[in-house]
Design a protein around this motif. Structure first.
Motif, mmCIF file in Angstrom:
data_model
loop_
_atom_site.group_PDB
_atom_site.id
_atom_site.type_symbol
_atom_site.label_atom_id
_atom_site.label_comp_id
_atom_site.label_asym_id
_atom_site.label_seq_id
_atom_site.Cartn_x
_atom_site.Cartn_y
_atom_site.Cartn_z
ATOM 1 N N VAL A 1 0.862 -1.186 0.000
ATOM 2 C CA VAL A 1 0.000 0.000 0.000
ATOM 3 C C VAL A 1 0.899 1.236 0.000
ATOM 4 C CG1 VAL A 1 -1.775 1.297 1.233
ATOM 5 C CG2 VAL A 1 -1.811 -1.212 1.267
ATOM 6 N N SER A 2 0.742 2.099 -1.000
ATOM 7 C CA SER A 2 1.564 3.300 -1.090
ATOM 8 C C SER A 2 0.956 4.427 -0.261
ATOM 9 C CB SER A 2 1.692 3.750 -2.542
ATOM 10 O OG SER A 2 0.462 4.287 -3.008
ATOM 11 N N ARG A 3 1.707 5.481 -0.057
ATOM 12 C CA ARG A 3 1.208 6.626 0.703
ATOM 13 C C ARG A 3 0.042 7.306 0.006
ATOM 14 N NH1 ARG A 3 6.779 9.693 2.673
ATOM 15 N NH2 ARG A 3 7.560 7.983 3.996
ATOM 16 N N ASN A 4 -0.020 7.187 -1.304
ATOM 17 C CA ASN A 4 -1.105 7.809 -2.068
ATOM 18 C C ASN A 4 -2.337 6.920 -2.180
ATOM 19 O OD1 ASN A 4 0.502 10.102 -2.603
ATOM 20 N ND2 ASN A 4 1.475 9.061 -4.336
ATOM 21 N N GLY A 5 -2.263 5.715 -1.623
ATOM 22 C CA GLY A 5 -3.422 4.836 -1.636
ATOM 23 C C GLY A 5 -3.412 3.771 -2.716
ATOM 24 N N PHE A 6 -2.441 3.804 -3.613
ATOM 25 C CA PHE A 6 -2.376 2.784 -4.658
ATOM 26 C C PHE A 6 -1.844 1.477 -4.069
ATOM 27 C CE2 PHE A 6 -2.167 6.795 -6.971
ATOM 28 C CZ PHE A 6 -3.170 6.591 -7.922
ATOM 29 N N THR A 7 -2.382 0.355 -4.540
ATOM 30 C CA THR A 7 -2.032 -0.942 -3.957
ATOM 31 C C THR A 7 -1.640 -1.946 -5.041
ATOM 32 O OG1 THR A 7 -4.297 -1.799 -4.069
ATOM 33 C CG2 THR A 7 -3.680 -0.563 -2.094
ATOM 34 N N VAL A 8 -0.798 -2.890 -4.631
ATOM 35 C CA VAL A 8 -0.444 -4.050 -5.451
ATOM 36 C C VAL A 8 -0.598 -5.274 -4.557
ATOM 37 C CG1 VAL A 8 1.327 -5.205 -6.799
ATOM 38 C CG2 VAL A 8 1.190 -2.705 -6.816
ATOM 39 N N ASP A 9 -1.342 -6.259 -5.034
ATOM 40 C CA ASP A 9 -1.630 -7.461 -4.254
ATOM 41 C C ASP A 9 -1.238 -8.683 -5.087
ATOM 42 O OD1 ASP A 9 -2.567 -9.395 -2.593
ATOM 43 O OD2 ASP A 9 -4.694 -8.910 -2.818
ATOM 44 N N ALA A 10 -0.249 -9.448 -4.628
ATOM 45 C CA ALA A 10 0.169 -10.679 -5.300
ATOM 46 C C ALA A 10 -0.253 -11.867 -4.441
ATOM 47 C CB ALA A 10 1.676 -10.683 -5.515
ATOM 48 N N PHE B 1 -15.903 -33.964 -13.326
ATOM 49 C CA PHE B 1 -15.738 -33.528 -11.938
ATOM 50 C C PHE B 1 -14.285 -33.620 -11.482
ATOM 51 C CE2 PHE B 1 -19.594 -32.041 -11.089
ATOM 52 C CZ PHE B 1 -20.632 -32.893 -10.731
ATOM 53 N N THR B 2 -13.542 -34.590 -12.025
ATOM 54 C CA THR B 2 -12.134 -34.703 -11.657
ATOM 55 C C THR B 2 -11.390 -33.431 -12.019
ATOM 56 O OG1 THR B 2 -12.182 -37.092 -11.981
ATOM 57 C CG2 THR B 2 -10.029 -36.031 -11.955
ATOM 58 N N PHE B 3 -11.675 -32.912 -13.183
ATOM 59 C CA PHE B 3 -11.020 -31.684 -13.625
ATOM 60 C C PHE B 3 -11.540 -30.478 -12.858
ATOM 61 C CE2 PHE B 3 -11.179 -27.897 -16.333
ATOM 62 C CZ PHE B 3 -9.838 -27.710 -16.571
ATOM 63 N N HIS B 4 -12.842 -30.393 -12.687
ATOM 64 C CA HIS B 4 -13.441 -29.195 -12.109
ATOM 65 C C HIS B 4 -13.415 -29.186 -10.578
ATOM 66 C CE1 HIS B 4 -14.827 -27.484 -15.875
ATOM 67 N NE2 HIS B 4 -15.221 -28.690 -16.235
ATOM 68 N N SER B 5 -12.995 -30.279 -9.948
ATOM 69 C CA SER B 5 -12.970 -30.290 -8.493
ATOM 70 C C SER B 5 -11.795 -29.490 -7.934
ATOM 71 C CB SER B 5 -12.890 -31.734 -7.979
ATOM 72 O OG SER B 5 -11.669 -32.329 -8.394
ATOM 73 N N LEU B 6 -10.757 -29.272 -8.729
ATOM 74 C CA LEU B 6 -9.595 -28.517 -8.276
ATOM 75 C C LEU B 6 -9.798 -27.037 -8.566
ATOM 76 C CD1 LEU B 6 -6.693 -28.517 -7.143
ATOM 77 C CD2 LEU B 6 -5.894 -28.758 -9.516
ATOM 78 N N ASP B 7 -9.563 -26.217 -7.568
ATOM 79 C CA ASP B 7 -9.692 -24.773 -7.733
ATOM 80 C C ASP B 7 -8.348 -24.115 -7.432
ATOM 81 O OD1 ASP B 7 -11.240 -22.280 -8.076
ATOM 82 O OD2 ASP B 7 -10.747 -21.991 -5.960
ATOM 83 N N SER B 8 -7.826 -23.375 -8.367
ATOM 84 C CA SER B 8 -6.550 -22.689 -8.161
ATOM 85 C C SER B 8 -6.759 -21.187 -8.306
ATOM 86 C CB SER B 8 -5.509 -23.166 -9.176
ATOM 87 O OG SER B 8 -5.943 -22.912 -10.502
ATOM 88 N N ARG B 9 -5.974 -20.431 -7.538
ATOM 89 C CA ARG B 9 -6.061 -18.964 -7.569
ATOM 90 C C ARG B 9 -4.650 -18.399 -7.676
ATOM 91 N NH1 ARG B 9 -9.121 -16.186 -3.067
ATOM 92 N NH2 ARG B 9 -10.234 -15.085 -4.704
ATOM 93 N N ALA B 10 -4.470 -17.460 -8.576
ATOM 94 C CA ALA B 10 -3.173 -16.801 -8.720
ATOM 95 C C ALA B 10 -3.410 -15.468 -9.406
ATOM 96 C CB ALA B 10 -2.207 -17.660 -9.528
ATOM 97 N N GLY B 11 -2.650 -14.478 -9.035
ATOM 98 C CA GLY B 11 -2.830 -13.201 -9.699
ATOM 99 C C GLY B 11 -2.025 -12.080 -9.086
ATOM 100 N N ILE B 12 -2.042 -10.986 -9.793
ATOM 101 C CA ILE B 12 -1.480 -9.720 -9.313
ATOM 102 C C ILE B 12 -2.564 -8.675 -9.531
ATOM 103 C CG2 ILE B 12 0.280 -7.969 -9.620
ATOM 104 C CD1 ILE B 12 2.178 -10.121 -10.568
ATOM 105 N N SER B 13 -3.043 -8.105 -8.449
ATOM 106 C CA SER B 13 -4.124 -7.132 -8.526
ATOM 107 C C SER B 13 -3.607 -5.719 -8.276
ATOM 108 C CB SER B 13 -5.228 -7.458 -7.508
ATOM 109 O OG SER B 13 -5.805 -8.709 -7.788
ATOM 110 N N LEU B 14 -4.111 -4.791 -9.051
ATOM 111 C CA LEU B 14 -3.823 -3.379 -8.864
ATOM 112 C C LEU B 14 -5.077 -2.691 -8.372
ATOM 113 C CD1 LEU B 14 -1.754 -2.529 -12.082
ATOM 114 C CD2 LEU B 14 -0.925 -3.283 -9.848
ATOM 115 N N GLY B 15 -4.944 -1.768 -7.422
ATOM 116 C CA GLY B 15 -6.131 -1.108 -6.883
ATOM 117 C C GLY B 15 -5.838 0.216 -6.222
ATOM 118 N N TYR B 16 -6.879 0.722 -5.570
ATOM 119 C CA TYR B 16 -6.782 2.025 -4.894
ATOM 120 C C TYR B 16 -7.593 1.962 -3.611
ATOM 121 C CZ TYR B 16 -6.920 7.054 -4.101
ATOM 122 O OH TYR B 16 -6.783 8.308 -3.551
ATOM 123 N N SER B 17 -7.019 2.420 -2.517
ATOM 124 C CA SER B 17 -7.709 2.460 -1.234
ATOM 125 C C SER B 17 -8.223 3.870 -0.960
ATOM 126 C CB SER B 17 -6.759 2.019 -0.107
ATOM 127 O OG SER B 17 -5.591 2.819 -0.079
#
Length: 203
Positions: free
Chosen positions: A148-157, A186-202
């Motif tokens: 979180v930057s002083r100006n409110g901009f954020t990066v979330d990995a 169902f074998t394929f769809h039963s696994l859930d993975s999450r990955a990313g880099i999010s940019l935002g503003y607080s």
């Protein structure tokens, strides 16, 4: 009540009121940016909203969706709710306008996928539709780091993994003249993975 005792009582009350006022002001200053909106650069279309509730805890809701038509029609919607527990020391967190640093986050997710394909292409189309509808509910965990930057901009990995149990999922394959309920896929769809880099503003 003696005058001296009254003065002592008034002094204590005034001190307590001043302390509460300063504490409230400090809390307001500390969380001058309790809200956070961001988007995942790795997802087609996504929106995240995070709300800080304490120094170490925040709730985040997110929605991802994708809809396109190219030889087949695909509609995908993914909704998740997660609780974020920030692991940094309190002194470091107190000097941030929004929770930041390393966190662990259990999550609950619901998603729906609809795939519609017209059999054949061009002049070879037979006029039949192949439709697959998958609806799932699941859960998992995520680990990540938020700047979180002083100006409110954020990066979330972040990176996470979870499961979409077959008992909480439905798989429906429909042709023009018949409907088949199956566990295929169902074998394929039963696994859930999450990955990313999010940019935002607080704010």
């Amino acid at each position: 009540m003696p005058t001296r005792l009254r003065l002592v009582v008034y002094s204590l009350l005034l001190s307590a009121a001043t302390s509460n006022s300063l504490s409230a002001q400090d809390s307001t200053r500390r969380w001058s940016r309790p809200n956070l909106v961001k988007t995942n650069l790795f997802a087609p279309v996504s929106l995240f909203y995070e709300r800080a509730l304490s120094e170490r805890f925040a709730l985040q809701g997110s929605v991802r969706w994708l809809s396109y038509y190219e030889r087949h029609n695909v509609n995908f919607v993914n909704v998740a709710l997660e609780a974020r527990f920030y692991l940094n020391d309190s002194y470091w967190l107190q000097h941030k306008d929004h929770p930041a640093g390393l966190y662990l986050s259990p999550y609950l997710k619901a998603r729906s996928l609809t795939y519609i394909n017209e059999i054949g292409y061009g002049f070879n189309k037979v006029g039949d539709l192949d439709e697959v509808i998958i609806k799932s509910i699941g859960f998992g965990g995520t680990i990540g780091y938020q700047w979180v930057s002083r100006n409110g901009f954020t990066v979330d990995a972040f990176l996470g993994i979870g499961a979409m149990p077959a008992g909480l999922s439905s798989y429906e394959h429909t042709m023009r003249y018949s409907t088949v309920i199956s566990t295929n896929g169902f074998t394929f769809h039963s696994l859930d993975s999450r990955a990313g880099i999010s940019l935002g503003y607080s704010f």
